[in-house]
Scaffold this active site. Sequence first.
Site, PDB file in Angstrom:
ATOM      1  CB  SER A  23     -55.495 -13.155 -38.218  1.00 58.20           C
ATOM      2  OG  SER A  23     -55.521 -14.450 -37.640  1.00 58.20           O
ATOM      3  CG  HIS A 156     -25.007  25.242 -39.680  1.00 58.91           C
ATOM      4  ND1 HIS A 156     -25.915  25.326 -38.644  1.00 58.91           N
ATOM      5  CD2 HIS A 156     -23.784  25.275 -39.106  1.00 58.91           C
ATOM      6  CE1 HIS A 156     -25.265  25.439 -37.494  1.00 58.91           C
ATOM      7  NE2 HIS A 156     -23.959  25.397 -37.748  1.00 58.91           N
ATOM      8  CB  SER A 277     -39.244  13.124 -66.231  1.00 57.24           C
ATOM      9  OG  SER A 277     -40.350  13.884 -66.665  1.00 57.24           O
ATOM     10  CE  LYS A 283     -36.554  17.122 -63.730  1.00 60.39           C
ATOM     11  NZ  LYS A 283     -36.966  17.103 -62.378  1.00 60.39           N
ATOM     12  CG  ASN A 285     -36.299  12.202 -61.875  1.00 62.95           C
ATOM     13  OD1 ASN A 285     -35.662  13.248 -62.040  1.00 62.95           O
ATOM     14  ND2 ASN A 285     -37.479  11.990 -62.415  1.00 62.95           N
ATOM     15  CD  GLU A 290     -36.648  11.837 -55.493  1.00 66.30           C
ATOM     16  OE1 GLU A 290     -37.771  11.528 -55.913  1.00 66.30           O
ATOM     17  OE2 GLU A 290     -35.910  12.662 -56.073  1.00 66.30           O
ATOM     18  CE  LYS A 325     -49.968 -12.851 -35.526  1.00 65.49           C
ATOM     19  NZ  LYS A 325     -50.579 -12.090 -34.391  1.00 65.49           N
TER      20      LYS A 325
HETATM   21  N1  ARG Z   1     -54.807 -14.704 -34.669  1.00 63.04           N
HETATM   22  C1  ARG Z   1     -54.484 -14.581 -33.284  1.00 63.04           C
HETATM   23  C2  ARG Z   1     -53.392 -13.548 -33.091  1.00 63.04           C
HETATM   24  O1  ARG Z   1     -52.785 -13.213 -34.026  1.00 63.04           O
HETATM   25  C3  ARG Z   1     -54.031 -15.906 -32.764  1.00 63.04           C
HETATM   26  C4  ARG Z   1     -54.282 -16.102 -31.298  1.00 63.04           C
HETATM   27  C5  ARG Z   1     -55.717 -16.297 -31.068  1.00 63.04           C
HETATM   28  N2  ARG Z   1     -55.981 -16.493 -29.696  1.00 63.04           N
HETATM   29  C6  ARG Z   1     -57.209 -16.310 -29.201  1.00 63.04           C
HETATM   30  N3  ARG Z   1     -57.365 -16.485 -27.947  1.00 63.04           N
HETATM   31  N4  ARG Z   1     -58.181 -15.916 -29.964  1.00 63.04           N
HETATM   32  O2  ARG Z   1     -53.173 -13.059 -32.038  1.00 63.04           O
END
Ligand code: ARG
Length: 462
Positions: A23, A156, A277, A283, A285, A290, A325
Amino acid sequence: MAQLWGGRFTKETEQKVYAFNASIRFDKKLFSQDIEGSIAHVIMLAKQGILTGEERDSIIKGLTGIREDVENGRLEITDEYEDIHSFVEANLIDRIGDAGKKLHTGRSRNDQVALDMRLYTRLQVQETDRLLKELLTVILTTMEENLETYMPGFTHLQKAQPITLAHHYGAYFEMFKRDRLRLKDIFYRMNYCPLGAGALAGTTYPLDRNYTASLMGFEGPTLNSMDSVADRDYLIEFLSALSTIMMHLSRFSEEIIIWNSNEYQFVEIDDAYSTGSSIMPQKKNPDIAELVRGKTGRVYGALVSLLTTMKGIPLAYNKDMQEDKEVAFDAMDTVKDCLDLFTGMLRTMKFRRQRMAESAMNGFTNATDAADYLVNKGVPFRDAHGIIGKLVLYCIEKNTSIDALSLEELQAVSDKFDADIYDAVSLKTCVEKRLTIGAPGSDAMKKVIEIEKEYLAQESIS
Ligand code: ARG
């Protein structure tokens, strides 16, 4: 590959598995929170006699050194580590040797990541609140400057009754004010420290969780160790609040896009906030509006994604939760960008007041007031409604407006009409007579503006 486990394994992890599991690519955003949490943890461990003062000092020195080196680019957070926690710990051990191996005493990555995410989110709640406050300040200034800028109010998307720009903006003021209240509420509910929950069942070390919590500005420790590592409610609540903010920004954007169109021409978006544009030279815009409208979907997406991730997870921590995350970080960054740019666009946008007033004057926005006029002269409202309906039809045929008709023409429909009708249905009267609190009349609006000013002077979340 640098990972924190491996003792019980007889084979290397398959490269693909490692990459799928890792991660660091996204949790590197939690770097400063990871250091902050680790420092608080070792201070507490030393206070409790679990580490010596010397070990504590050497770990803190190592951690602050890592922070400095990353901040000024001497050390790079690379993908060779599984996650940000491994990166910090491995670098600490490299720097200070065996003492570094004691950092993780009485802690699991489960409570560590729960803490890091909370610290990060808490900061984001505050930053989002600050941006909302800036937006509200711009809205309130525009309100003060436009108490008598008349424009049509719609239902409306059809002209209904005249209002003022101050009144229209005031509606958005209320929305964003509620958004801030939601953030405040989330902040207080989430402000409890999960560190010390361990993997799921606390630890056998005599940790002082109250102390760790107070070191990081939390109200206190969380009260159930399983919930501490498995809870992402605060994040879901924040994503829900962010979604509502985006919904409000998107509605406002939609109005600005309409007001900016050739047909309306109520506003002119500053050159600095519009784009051209590649093919049509004429134009200009409203791309920012948007894009804000368009980005709303991905913030809603983050909310639904996390709700779905969490719905089938048995207690306590499961790896699914790592999926919180990317979507959450993306939503947080998106909303901050949108608030910032939208505020800049509003601050620099010009209003075509004459055009807005003209638009309010045609389209029979004074029809209700004309009916009320007859009611004041003793005509029952239902009859008055019918009489004015007929007048409107007559005006449509003649391509004119109620206030442009002669007294004879008016009296041909009802003998209750007198010369005072013209004043009664003028744009100014139609607006200024609406004086109940919350209505567009400028005396009513001034009272509201005073209340909002006092509100903005109050302290922000801390
Ligand atoms: N990268 C993990 C998360 O975002 C961290 C926690 C990892 N815990 C584990 N028991 N593998 O959740």
